[in-house]
Motif scaffolding. Structure first.
Motif, PDB file in Angstrom:
ATOM      1  N   GLY A 620       0.793  -1.227   0.000  1.00  0.00           N
ATOM      2  CA  GLY A 620       0.000   0.000   0.000  1.00  0.00           C
ATOM      3  C   GLY A 620       0.819   1.266   0.000  1.00  0.00           C
ATOM      4  N   SER A 621       2.065   1.170   0.423  1.00  0.00           N
ATOM      5  CA  SER A 621       2.900   2.372   0.484  1.00  0.00           C
ATOM      6  C   SER A 621       3.584   2.685  -0.838  1.00  0.00           C
ATOM      7  CB  SER A 621       3.981   2.192   1.567  1.00  0.00           C
ATOM      8  OG  SER A 621       4.800   1.067   1.269  1.00  0.00           O
ATOM      9  N   PRO A 642      -5.020  -0.797   8.052  1.00  0.00           N
ATOM     10  CA  PRO A 642      -3.588  -0.481   8.146  1.00  0.00           C
ATOM     11  C   PRO A 642      -3.225   0.054   9.523  1.00  0.00           C
ATOM     12  CG  PRO A 642      -4.528   0.408   6.135  1.00  0.00           C
ATOM     13  CD  PRO A 642      -5.680  -0.090   6.945  1.00  0.00           C
ATOM     14  N   GLN A 648      -3.538   4.647   1.797  1.00  0.00           N
ATOM     15  CA  GLN A 648      -2.896   3.490   1.196  1.00  0.00           C
ATOM     16  C   GLN A 648      -3.427   3.277  -0.222  1.00  0.00           C
ATOM     17  OE1 GLN A 648      -0.729   1.047   3.127  1.00  0.00           O
ATOM     18  NE2 GLN A 648      -0.552   2.967   4.244  1.00  0.00           N
TER      19      GLN A 648
END
Length: 913
Positions: A620-621, A642, A648
């Protein structure tokens, strides 16, 4: 001239202020501030200024303007505070010298890069105008004053090339180099190439007297247009390419009668090419590439007998290739590709004996063409005839074939049925492109011996080749950088390219066996595509990490097994990766956590494997991730919110988690973070794709692109998307065990074209916010436990072609209007409480008199209303003497809805009693 430099050539005798970067007309002045407390300068800066002073002679004739006086004369070591010196200004807080104004200070002498002036690193404004620096060059050390915002060197007898380093002064907003002369020549040029100019270019500059050279190319944000020319011009060279110049070329352009070079490639010019352009009898270099010119090639061009370069590539020019082109015998470069030219290639082209490069690619040219005409052209080394409707005819081998030294040959889609025999006599081929022909069977042995030391690119995709007619799997070309044999019928083991390979594509063949560990030696690989073959075994774990340049790894639709190789595990290795496609194999285990280091990764496609893992929230980053396709694996478990409360997957446009074992509620945090799905504005691209430019040996540059594809599933039908428009978004969470209600946040994903939540355990009602998805084409909510009515707002979905809410617990009337009238019964079946025309089931008519029983619309779950309703049933049972009242009260608590016949039954019972 060094045309790759910023302000490259000499600004000689040009009476013009060059206001770079902002092209703003303003005259900043140096202002002396009265300070309550005079700042005290640093000893090192005071010393530097004194040494700078000592390097010059004070001569009153060195400055020409009235009021000139030697400002440095009162500088001395006794007055230690340089902040009080004439022309010097310091920062009030730090005491650093920030401004030095020595305009008209009678300085005479040379200045070089060793000058102590360049140790004043805090200086922001500098003027040395109207002095005499004795025809010295502007020192390259000027770049050390990186904080400069204002620089005035006008009228100070500098000459020679402006140093490239001046372009590194990124804070500069004002630059004046005017009134500086080269004593040895009178040529006057204004060259502002690649200087980040923006705004509107002033047309008055075209009319400057004595201007001979004007070059402003490679300033993409600079706009402008040609003026009308009313007088004869001295211009010899005019280069505006790669800017935002637009409009038509004026017919008065023939006033530029001295012009020798005109280059306006890659702008936005339009309209017909003016006939008057053919009057520029001195022109040798005419480049009009990559614009929007229409019409024919002007017949007046036959008068341009001095032309060595004529480029009209990538416009919209129609008509035929004029035979008189053969009379322009000085031509060395002729580019007419990517237009709408029709008819045959005239035989007269063969008279161009000085022609080195001929490009007629991508037109509508047709007819049979004797190829030997090109072999007679003794200077021809680059020839492109592909992507037309030509049928080439090759004669028997002759002496011309053996003398010909072709380096680049493009014959794509030319109806070839075999490799042309003359290629066997070429030993200097560098680029050979034969895609889209009908060449079948094995590659002849003589072809494998052709130009083994020089060939850097070979493209024979989309033919019918079956093999390479050699025992060794190692390709013979020692310096090969590009190898594309995709979409053939190649059998046997995977061919092995040399270590120089950068682009390797064998997609869509019948190759089998394993990937050799020799691929680990290919440290320059950008692009490797092995998809759609019969390859098997484990992928070498060194693949990818052996190259720091790898952009794409595509291994889909083979029989690879084992653990997925680590990528981006080492610092810098595979850090350029944009797309990983491992779909339709038998990979096992988990996704490598090292992928979180692939910081510009755009696509992860691992569908249809045997992976067992939890949701890769750690991806997600990644700031550029657009596609995440995990379809048909063993991913499992609850997708946790998260740990960090930050957005994200912000650029995600396609997410497919279908056919896995995910459970629990899908976190709304992720939906809220999908910012790219909330916008319907194009990012400037036509389709979602990854595109790169790759440089090979000998200066060849080619573009590689991969258009992203996907499959949308609804009602059990797979719909392939061969391209994904850049404004589209797709979400598929189907065939899992997701629970809870459908989030209202889906209604904010305005770019959604397909939403599939089918075959889960979702409950509650369909959110009316889905009606906001006005671009939605497919909505599948089938096989869940959804209840309530279908919201009327869904009739706003005017583009929906596929709609499915079957096999739920929905009730009430199916909405009517717009697309809903076109959906058949299969879209709604399996919902006993639904009624409407699509199901051929009429809804019960509503009574004109108020009913004691609330309808589904009236029953909003209010606890007080429910209490009154239940008590009504108990009271009715008491009056009637029946147990039915209490029983019905119990039913309504559980079902909260009554059928028509039950209401009727209670009414009759009440009348009897």
């Amino acid at each position: 001239m060094g045309l790759s430099l910023c302000l490259v050539a000499v600004l000689r005798g040009l009476v013009l202020k060059l206001l770079l970067f902002k092209i703003a007309v303003f005259t900043p002045c140096f202002v002396s501030h009265a300070h309550a407390v005079q700042p005290f300068c640093h000893d090192d800066e005071s010393s530097a200024l004194l040494q700078f002073k000592e390097s010059f002679v004070i001569a009153h004739t060195a400055s020409r303007y009235e009021g000139a006086y030697p400002k440095v004369s009162q500088w001395n070591s006794e007055t230690r505070n340089c902040c009080s010196w004439d022309g010097v200004e310091c920062d009030e807080e730090t005491g650093n010298v920030i401004s030095l104004d020595l305009t008209s200070s009678c300085l005479f002498g040379s200045i070089n890069s060793n000058s102590t002036l360049f140790s004043l690193r805090h200086i922001r404004m500098l003027s040395l105008a109207d002095n005499n620096f004795n025809y010295s060059q502007i020192p390259a050390a000027i770049a050390q004053l990186s904080g400069l915002t204002y620089l005035n060197l006008s009228g100070s007898y500098f000459y020679g090339q402006v140093p490239f380093e001046i372009s590194n002064l990124h804070m500069l907003s004002y630059l004046d180099l005017s009134h500086n002369s080269d004593p040895d020549t009178t040529k006057k040029s204004l060259l502002l190439e690649d200087c980040e100019l923006h705004g509107a270019f002033r047309t008055k500059i075209f009319h400057l007297p004595n201007l001979q050279g004007l070059v402003v190319r490679f300033n993409e944000n600079l706009s402008g247009h040609f003026p009308e020319f009313h007088e004869r011009s001295t211009l010899l060279e005019l280069r505006l390419g790669y800017t935002g110049f637009s409009g038509r070329l004026p017919s008065s352009i023939d006033k530029l009668e001295s012009l020798e070079m005109l280059d306006i490639r890659s702008c936005n010019f339009s309209g017909a090419i003016p006939h008057s352009l053919g009057k520029l009898a001195n022109i040798t270099f005419l480049v009009l590439n990559e614009n929007n010119f229409i019409g024919h090639i002007p017949s007046s061009f036959q008068n341009l007998t001095q032309l060595t370069t004529l480029c009209l590539h990538q416009n919209k020019i129609t008509g035929s290739i004029p035979p008189w082109l053969g009379n322009l015998t000085k031509l060395e470069l002729l580019e007419l590709g990517k237009n709408k030219l029709e008819g045959q290639i005239p035989q007269s082209v063969s008279k161009l004996m000085n022609l080195e490069n001929l490009n007629l690619n991508i037109n509508n040219l047709s007819g049979f063409l004797e190829f030997d005409m090109f072999l007679n052209m003794k200077s021809l080394t680059h020839l492109q005839l592909g992507y037309n409707n030509l049928s080439l005819v090759f004669g028997k081998t002759n002496t011309n074939a053996t003398r010909s030294k072709i380096k680049l040959l493009g014959l794509g889609f030319c109806n070839l049925i075999e490799f042309p025999n003359f290629l066997g006599y070429q030993n200097e081929l560098e680029w050979l492109s034969l895609p889209g022909n009908k060449i079948s069977g094995q590659m002849p042995k003589w072809m494998l011996n052709t130009s083994v030391d020089t060939l850097v690119a070979l493209n024979i995709r989309s033919n019918f080749l079956t093999g390479f007619n050699q025992q060794s799997t190692v390709l013979p070309w020692k310096n090969l950088g590009r190898f594309d044999v995709s979409y053939n019928m190649l059998q046997g083991p995977l061919p092995i390219p040399p270590p120089s390979i950068q682009d390797f594509d064998v997609t869509d063949n019948k190759l089998n066996g394993e990937v050799s560990h020799l691929f680990c030696n290919m440290s320059s690989l950008y692009y490797i595509r092995l998809s759609n073959n019969n390859l098997s075994g484990m992928v070498p774990h060194c693949l990818g990490n052996s190259s720091t340049s790898l952009l794409m790894l595509s291994l889909g639709n083979n029989s690879f097994h084992g653990v997925i190789p680590q990528l981006c595990s080492n610092s810098g290795s595979a850090s350029s990766l944009r797309l990983i496609d491992l779909s339709h194999n038998m990979f096992q285990g988990q996704l490598p956590r090292s992928w979180s280091n692939c910081m510009i990764l755009e696509g992860v496609v691992v569908s249809n494997n045997q992976l067992v893992d939890t949701f890769p929230s750690w991806l997600g980053s990644l700031p550029e991730l657009k596609l995440l396709v995990l379809h048909h694996n063993g991913f499992y478990g609850v997708i946790e919110k998260p740990k960090m409360d930050v957005a994200q997957f912000t650029k995600l446009q396609v997410i497919d988690l279908s056919a896995n074992n995910f459970t629990g509620v899908f976190p709304s945090h992720y939906i809220a973070s999908w910012n790219a799905m909330k916008s319907i504005e194009s990012n400037g691209l036509k389709y979602m794709s990854a595109e790169w430019k790759i440089s090979l040996l000998n200066g060849y540059i080619f573009s590689v692109s991969d258009v992203y594809k996907m499959i949308v599933t609804s009602k059990g039908v797979d719909t392939p998307y061969q391209v994904i428009p850049d404004v589209f978004a797709f979400v598929d969470l189907s065939d899992n065990k997701f629970e809870g209600e459908i989030s209202d946040l889906f209604g904010k994903l305005k770019a959604l074209r397909s939403l599939n939540l089918s075959n889960n355990m979702l409950t509650e009602g369909i959110p009316s916010s889905l009606g906001n998805l006005t671009y939605l084409e497919s909505l599948d909510l089938s096989r869940n436990k959804l209840s309530g009515q279908i919201p009327q707002q869904l009739t706003q979905l005017g583009f929906v072609g596929t709609f499915n809410v079957s096999h739920n617990n929905l009730v009430g009337l199916i909405p009517q209007g717009n697309q809903f009238n076109s959906f058949d019964a299969s879209s709604f079946e399996g919902n006993p409480g639904l009624c409407g025309d699509q199901l051929l089931k009429k809804c019960a008519p509503s009574s004109s008199s108020p009913s004691p029983f609330p309808t589904a619309e009236e029953d909003d779950g209010d606890s007080e209303s429910l209490f009154k309703l239940v008590w009504g049933f108990v009271l009715a049972g008491y009056i009637s003497g029946l147990v039915v009242g209490v029983a019905l009260a119990d039913i309504i608590i559980n079902r909260r809805a009554l059928s028509g016949w039950l209401r009727s039954y209670l009414t009759k019972m009440g009348k009897r009693n």
